[in-house]
Design an enzyme around this catalytic site. Structure first.
Site, PDB file in Angstrom:
ATOM      1  CG  ASP A   1      -1.917  -1.076   1.256  1.00 34.68           C
ATOM      2  OD1 ASP A   1      -2.455  -1.364   0.175  1.00 34.68           O
ATOM      3  OD2 ASP A   1      -2.194  -1.645   2.324  1.00 34.68           O
TER       4      ASP A   1
ATOM      5  CG  ASP B   1      -4.842  -0.705   5.890  1.00 36.76           C
ATOM      6  OD1 ASP B   1      -5.607  -1.107   4.985  1.00 36.76           O
ATOM      7  OD2 ASP B   1      -4.402   0.453   5.928  1.00 36.76           O
TER       8      ASP B   1
ATOM      9  CG  ASP C   1      -6.279  -4.711   2.282  1.00 32.96           C
ATOM     10  OD1 ASP C   1      -6.539  -4.588   1.079  1.00 32.96           O
ATOM     11  OD2 ASP C   1      -5.986  -3.763   3.024  1.00 32.96           O
TER      12      ASP C   1
END
Length: 926
Positions: free
Chosen positions: A285, A646, A650
């Site tokens: 990310d 997170d 995900d």
């Protein structure tokens, strides 16, 4: 008691394997339970009431604390600030001017999303009648289960429940996700098969080769000879099997988890520690991992000059992002006092009053964060800038964080009364507040406005200069400001425009004394008409800055042959700018733009795979489901992929990835449960440290496997040669078991503490299909092991040669007719053989601190535990030789000084042989 040792070890290993299996099953269930916890339990729903005596509906009423699991499509629910959305719903109406929802658990984006009633963003069909795929972020009329209402309130219609909701689909995807076996698990299985085949083959070969000796005179009959050599085969098996290997591997992985915990990595699944060592791709990310997730004002733009020459000047903001202490280059801290009507003072008033965020100073804290905030990150960044622009009081140095956090803003709030708010909406892209001066004799009222600078500039007719003068906003000046906005945008900075509307320009109905402003402002459609004839005051440029050390870590990844794929929901321009800042893209990568998620998946599959094979990559405007698809594609290319995440969305990708890495600070419980490891500090650099630790662990495993297998091959070859030549029994099964469990165990365990090998992160990742024991390594083990066997047999035979026994007589010992008493007691030659075997193996351990580096480069002193692991077995070996009770039990005799010189002479060549093997088989660092 000795006979129970090996069965005990086998039972312990079986029990451990069963416990690990149960733990993994419980972990999967726990992950799903975390998803269920994200589902809201209660809701406020509209229900019709019926008369007790009839089925006629008499009224409808709102029922609070209604069980959310009983909602069905078609139900009408009421939502307000702080409520979790109980089911996927369509917003029907607003009961406030705006409504914002935090969808970060689904999308991964931390900024709340505005919601409006209507049809915008609803699922549509294309010309072929197929449903179009619309990202969650663009479905502005939909409220998704598990998201949180952060601002406003409204009424919605339930359209999907249970497994049909977005969060339900995530749970379903997680159930379907494949939990792949780690490379270590696969390799150990293959290694066990190889070892079993080799050991079994050698044992049978020894027994078959001994058939001609079954009827030797030493045996009463042929069957007794067959049984004797069968025992020799079993002893050979004992010598060949590295009993301590499973325990040492487990211990090595455990030590790795402890070292990784010191580097802010919590390991949830033990085998994943080693898998890091062959990671070839890191999918990461952006927000919070590559960047700080702290929106920060980095520059402040003002208009300076006189009525003839006006320049647009950009000032750099100095100071830690979430710290009110700092400065702005070119602007003195006392300017707001010297020029109370200047552009800087006006900008400060706008940032202080047109702002719903709040800074909170923490006087006592365990970490370095002394100032926190409540509200939107963008608004908080303006407050931090405000404090850096404010006047520096003599008492500021001694102020506590709780006082320092909002010192200057407090002064402004004490002087101005904010009596009305024109809330932000996406159409006009601005927010305004009406404020009146409280410490003035005459009525002073301002409309303070902030918003998108390009939209705000269109509604401005004048501009305020830094000295306080107001000038018309000419075409030339407007072009200069537009050019600055474009320049800032090209650097992927977010711009906030600041403007003001003062006394004479304000509509009478907006004045506080008139009292009619309350009715007027109920109609939000009129807000834009009030935000006209504005005076431009300045621009603030904001960004989420890269974390310290991330660029260096990505450079380290390049050296280590690891590719980095950044996956973000940000716009392409922002993603590319961050990618350049953190070195995902370099100066040479100007022709490697970021790809939008839909753009990438619209490519032919062959082209998608080609793109994934090429260097670093940035995928922007990505949807949550894209992560799992990318992981599967990378795995189809035989890549070992680490994936960060997170949000709840995900979890499937984290479970699918070879290494799932959850964020410890921003991560949800569902993400942490699905992951293999958790980053305590959410920092990308920590992942790279973990990869290096994973490589170090594998290198240490190779070191003790090299040591154990080499030594066991030496034992096998020693017994095999002695048997093949027909020598008397070289070592008893007790001797071999002693060597395997006592002499081999401690050094092998200590090798797990080896320091990282020089150049460890300059090598390409090893292939996940690479065997633990390749043909090359087997050759290397065999050469060193062959010498160990030769040295053991050589010193054993030399005992007889020194006493006048010839080679041929030694081979025919069972049929000897003269001086046969030397064969009656084998304690002395077996003591020589055991002592040499122990010494040469311990020297081999000292040479194994590094597989490739010379002992003179990476010596045993680098690992103090190894020195201890060698000293203790050697001391124990001396104990069984020189302690009368133990000496008798083991069938040994004491050795004198000359005997030890002979033992050392046979042992030392292993060091030279090992150095030669390191030179010949040294791996290329690339």
């Amino acid at each position: 008691l000795q006979s129970l040792v090996e069965p005990g070890i086998i039972i312990a290993i079986l029990f451990l394997n069963a416990a690990v299996g149960v733990w993994q099953d419980l972990s999967a269930r726990s992950s799903l339970e975390s998803l269920e916890k994200m589902q809201p339990r209660l809701a406020t729903v509209l229900r019709r009431q019926e008369d007790d005596d009839s089925s006629i509906t008499t009224s409808s009423e709102w029922i609070t604390d209604y069980d959310a699991t009983r909602l069905v499509p078609g139900d009408v629910i009421k939502l307000r600030v702080g409520d979790y959305i109980p089911a996927d719903s369509r917003l029907g109406s607003l009961t406030s001017s705006t409504m914002y929802v935090d969808e970060s658990s689904l999308t991964g984006e931390s900024v709340s999303v505005g919601k409006l009633p209507g049809d915008e963003g609803l699922i549509d069909v294309n010309n072929d009648g197929e449903a179009k795929s619309i990202p969650i972020q663009l479905q502005s009329t939909m409220l998704f289960s598990g998201s949180l209402a952060t601002r406003g309130s409204g009424v919605a219609l339930v359209v999907r429940t249970g497994i049909d909701t977005q969060i339900g689909k995530i749970a379903e995807a997680q159930l379907e996700g494949e939990e792949r076996k780690t490379p270590l698990g696969i390799q150990l299985d293959e290694f066990g098969t190889q070892l079993s085949s080799i050991i079994g083959g050698i044992c049978i070969a020894v027994w078959l080769a001994s058939i001609p000796r079954f009827d030797d005179a030493a045996f009463n009959n042929w069957i007794e000879g067959a049984i004797y050599y069968a025992k020799v085969g079993v002893a050979l098996g004992v010598a060949a099997i590295p009993e301590g290997l499973p325990a040492v591997i487990t211990l090595c992985l455990s030590l790795g988890t402890r070292r990784m915990a010191e580097k802010n990595v919590i390991v949830r699944k033990l085998p994943s520690v080693e898998t890091l060592g062959c990671t070839s791709v890191i999918c990461t990310d952006k927000t919070g991992t590559l960047t700080t997730n702290q929106m920060t004002a980095v520059s402040f733009v003002t208009l300076e000059g006189d009525s003839e020459t006006i320049n647009v000047v950009e000032h750099e903001v100095i100071g830690n992002s979430y710290n009110p202490v700092g400065s702005v280059t070119g602007i003195d801290r006392d300017e707001t006092i010297r020029l109370p009507n200047g552009a800087v003072s006006e900008a400060c008033r706008i940032m202080a009053l047109c702002n719903d965020a709040r800074l909170i100073g923490v006087d006592s804290t365990e970490d370095e964060t002394t100032v926190q905030y409540e509200g939107e990150p963008t608004e908080a960044s303006l407050l931090f800038l405000l404090e850096k622009l404010g006047p520096e009081s003599p008492e500021e140095v001694g102020l506590k964080p709780s006082q320092l956090a909002s010192e200057y803003r407090g002064q402004i709030l004490n002087s101005w009364d904010r009596y009305a708010t024109l809330e932000f909406d996406r159409k006009r892209k601005s927010m305004s507040v009406l404020c009146s001066r409280m410490d003035s004799c005459s009525e002073e009222i301002k409309l303070l406005c902030k918003g998108a600078p390009n939209m705000l500039l269109k509604r401005c007719t004048h501009a305020k200069l830094r000295d306080g003068s107001v000038v018309p906003l000419t075409v030339d000046l407007r072009d200069k400001i537009d050019s600055t906005i474009s320049s800032i945008g090209n650097r992927a900075l977010r711009c906030i425009g600041l403007a003001v509307k003062e006394n004479e320009s304000l509509e009478p109905q907006l004045r506080k004394g008139e009292g009619s402003y309350v009715e007027v402002l109920k109609d939000s459609s009129k807000y834009e008409s009030f935000e006209t004839d504005l005076t431009f005051a300045g621009i603030v440029a904001i960004r989420d800055p890269p974390r310290d050390g991330v660029a260096e870590s990505i450079d380290e990844c390049k050296q280590a042959g690891i590719r980095v794929i950044m996956i973000t929901g940000d716009a392409k321009q922002t993603a590319e700018a961050i990618a350049r800042d953190v070195h995902i893209f370099t100066e040479e990568d100007v022709n490697c733009p970021a790809l939008e998620g839909r753009e990438f998946f619209a490519l032919p599959e062959t082209r998608q795979l080609e793109v994934l094979k090429e260097g670093n990559l940035v995928i922007c405007r990505a949807e949550p489901a894209d992560k799992q698809r990318l992981v599967k594609m990378l795995q189809s290319l035989k890549e070992v992929a680490a994936m960060t995440g997170d949000g709840v969305n995900d979890a499937p990708a984290l479970q699918q990835a070879d290494i799932g890495v959850a964020m410890g600070i921003s991560g949800t419980d569902a993400a942490k449960e699905a992951a293999d490891m958790v980053l305590v500090d959410d920092n990308f650099s920590t992942i790279v440290d973990a990869v290096e630790e994973g490589r170090c662990i594998y290198a240490n495993m190779q070191a003790f496997i090299n040591f154990l297998i080499t030594c066991n091959i030496g034992e096998v070859i020693g017994v095999f040669i002695a048997t093949l030549l027909g020598f008397p029994q070289l070592l008893t099964p007790l001797h071999l078991l002693w060597v395997n469990l006592v002499t081999d165990g401690p050094p092998a365990t200590a090798l797990g503490f080896n320091p990282p090998d020089p150049g460890l992160m300059n090598r390409k990742p090893r292939s996940s299909s690479e065997e633990i024991m390749t043909s090359e390594s087997l050759l290397r083990y065999s050469i060193a092991g062959f010498y160990i066997g030769i040295a053991t047999v050589g010193v054993y035979a030399s005992y007889f040669f020194d006493r006048g026994v010839s080679f041929q007589e030694l081979r025919s010992w069972s049929t000897c007719t003269d001086s046969c008493s030397i064969y009656a007691d084998l304690s002395a030659p077996q003591t020589f053989a055991l002592s040499t075997l122990v010494t040469v193996e311990l020297l081999k351990a000292l040479c194994s601190v590094s597989i490739d580096s010379s002992i003179f480069t990476v010596g045993p002193q680098k690992n103090p535990w190894l020195l201890l692991g060698v000293a203790i077995p050697f001391a124990l070996n001396l104990a069984i030789i020189y302690t009368p009770e133990l000496e008798h039990s083991f069938g040994l005799v004491p050795l004198d000084g000359s005997d030890w010189l002979k033992v050392i002479a046979w042992s030392l060549p292993i060091v030279l042989i090992d150095e030669a093997l390191k030179y010949v088989f040294k791996k290329d660092v690339r």
